[in-house]
Design a protein around this motif. Structure first.
Motif, short mmCIF file in Angstrom:
data_model
loop_
_atom_site.label_atom_id
_atom_site.label_comp_id
_atom_site.label_asym_id
_atom_site.label_seq_id
_atom_site.Cartn_x
_atom_site.Cartn_y
_atom_site.Cartn_z
N SER A 24 0.83 -1.21 0.00
CA SER A 24 0.00 0.00 0.00
C SER A 24 0.86 1.26 0.00
O SER A 24 0.58 2.20 -0.73
N ALA A 25 1.90 1.27 0.82
CA ALA A 25 2.79 2.43 0.89
C ALA A 25 3.43 2.69 -0.47
O ALA A 25 3.52 3.84 -0.92
N GLY A 26 3.87 1.63 -1.13
CA GLY A 26 4.48 1.78 -2.46
C GLY A 26 3.49 2.30 -3.49
O GLY A 26 3.82 3.20 -4.28
N ASP A 27 2.29 1.75 -3.48
CA ASP A 27 1.26 2.21 -4.43
C ASP A 27 0.89 3.66 -4.18
O ASP A 27 0.73 4.45 -5.12
N ILE A 28 0.76 4.03 -2.91
CA ILE A 28 0.41 5.42 -2.59
C ILE A 28 1.55 6.36 -2.98
O ILE A 28 1.31 7.43 -3.55
N ALA A 29 2.78 5.98 -2.71
CA ALA A 29 3.92 6.82 -3.09
C ALA A 29 3.94 7.04 -4.60
O ALA A 29 4.15 8.17 -5.07
N GLN A 30 3.72 5.98 -5.37
CA GLN A 30 3.71 6.11 -6.83
C GLN A 30 2.50 6.93 -7.29
O GLN A 30 2.61 7.73 -8.22
N GLY A 31 1.36 6.75 -6.64
CA GLY A 31 0.18 7.52 -6.97
C GLY A 31 0.37 9.00 -6.70
O GLY A 31 -0.04 9.86 -7.49
N ARG A 32 0.98 9.32 -5.57
CA ARG A 32 1.26 10.72 -5.25
C ARG A 32 2.17 11.33 -6.30
O ARG A 32 1.95 12.46 -6.74
N GLN A 33 3.19 10.60 -6.69
CA GLN A 33 4.11 11.12 -7.70
C GLN A 33 3.37 11.38 -9.02
O GLN A 33 3.59 12.39 -9.67
N ALA A 34 2.47 10.46 -9.38
CA ALA A 34 1.68 10.65 -10.60
C ALA A 34 0.80 11.91 -10.48
O ALA A 34 0.67 12.66 -11.45
N LEU A 35 0.23 12.14 -9.30
CA LEU A 35 -0.56 13.36 -9.09
C LEU A 35 0.29 14.61 -9.28
O LEU A 35 -0.13 15.56 -9.93
N PHE A 36 1.48 14.61 -8.71
CA PHE A 36 2.37 15.76 -8.81
C PHE A 36 2.75 16.03 -10.27
O PHE A 36 2.98 17.17 -10.65
N GLU A 37 2.81 14.97 -11.07
CA GLU A 37 3.15 15.10 -12.48
C GLU A 37 1.93 15.42 -13.33
O GLU A 37 2.04 15.59 -14.54
N GLY A 38 0.74 15.47 -12.71
CA GLY A 38 -0.49 15.77 -13.45
C GLY A 38 -1.08 14.57 -14.15
O GLY A 38 -1.98 14.71 -14.98
#
Length: 193
Positions: A24-38
């Protein structure tokens, strides 16, 4: 003989729980990065995966946010307001102090045309974020150091209090505030050159 099986069962249970949290932590970290990239669509996929593994997982140390909060935000940012509302309501039922989820719920309600109801959640979410930043910056100086987020919140809350709502501006500011507070923990970790 039973005592031998119990510790093994306990070890397997603890190991599976730890693996779920790591996933979950890994998926959320990658999801956050995707949000920051738009890349909101990719973020949605990561947050959906995290919610399937552990919908109760809390991400972060200073600013703790739940898996469902992230999923609801991504649904909102992808224009799926009906699902976003349901997910954000569940997120707040789990973690009533998740002010970013509350802000996004208010934004979702506004997008659905429930403007009067949305103002309560937008205002409460902004107030909670402001209070969090004020408290945190009193002992950690690099949270919102230029007061950009808090200044935007002050302006928006004054607009709400006046009753003269510029909805496009309030929604745009709310989205900006939510993204900026999300980025704050990462900005603190980056060394300045």
């Amino acid at each position: 003989m039973r005592l031998i099986y119990f510790p093994a069962w306990l070890l397997v249970t603890v190991s599976l729980s730890a693996c779920a949290s790591i996933q979950s932590a890994g998926d959320i970290a990658q999801g956050r990065q995707a949000l920051f990239e738009g890349n909101n669509q990719a973020a949605l996929g990561y947050f959906q995966a995290a919610a399937q593994v552990d919908p109760n997982y809390l991400y972060g140390t200073d600013l703790q946010e739940g898996t469902l909060s992230f999923l609801g935000r991504a649904q909102y940012l992808n224009g799926d307001y009906t699902r976003a509302r349901s997910t954000l309501e569940k997120a707040l039922a789990q973690h009533k102090d998740d002010n970013v989820a509350r802000l996004y719920l208010g934004l979702t309600l506004a997008r659905q045309g429930e403007t009067q109801k949305s103002l309560q959640d937008i205002d409460a979410g902004m107030e909670g974020i402001y209070d969090f930043l004020d408290y945190t910056s009193s002992f950690v100086k690099d949270w919102d150091p230029g007061r950009d987020i808090r200044s935007a919140i002050e302006r928006d809350r004054a607009m709400i209090a006046s009753g003269k709502i510029d909805w496009p501006a309030l929604i745009a500011d709310g989205e900006w505030i939510a993204m900026k507070i999300e980025q704050e923990p990462d900005l603190r970790k980056k060394p300045t050159v």
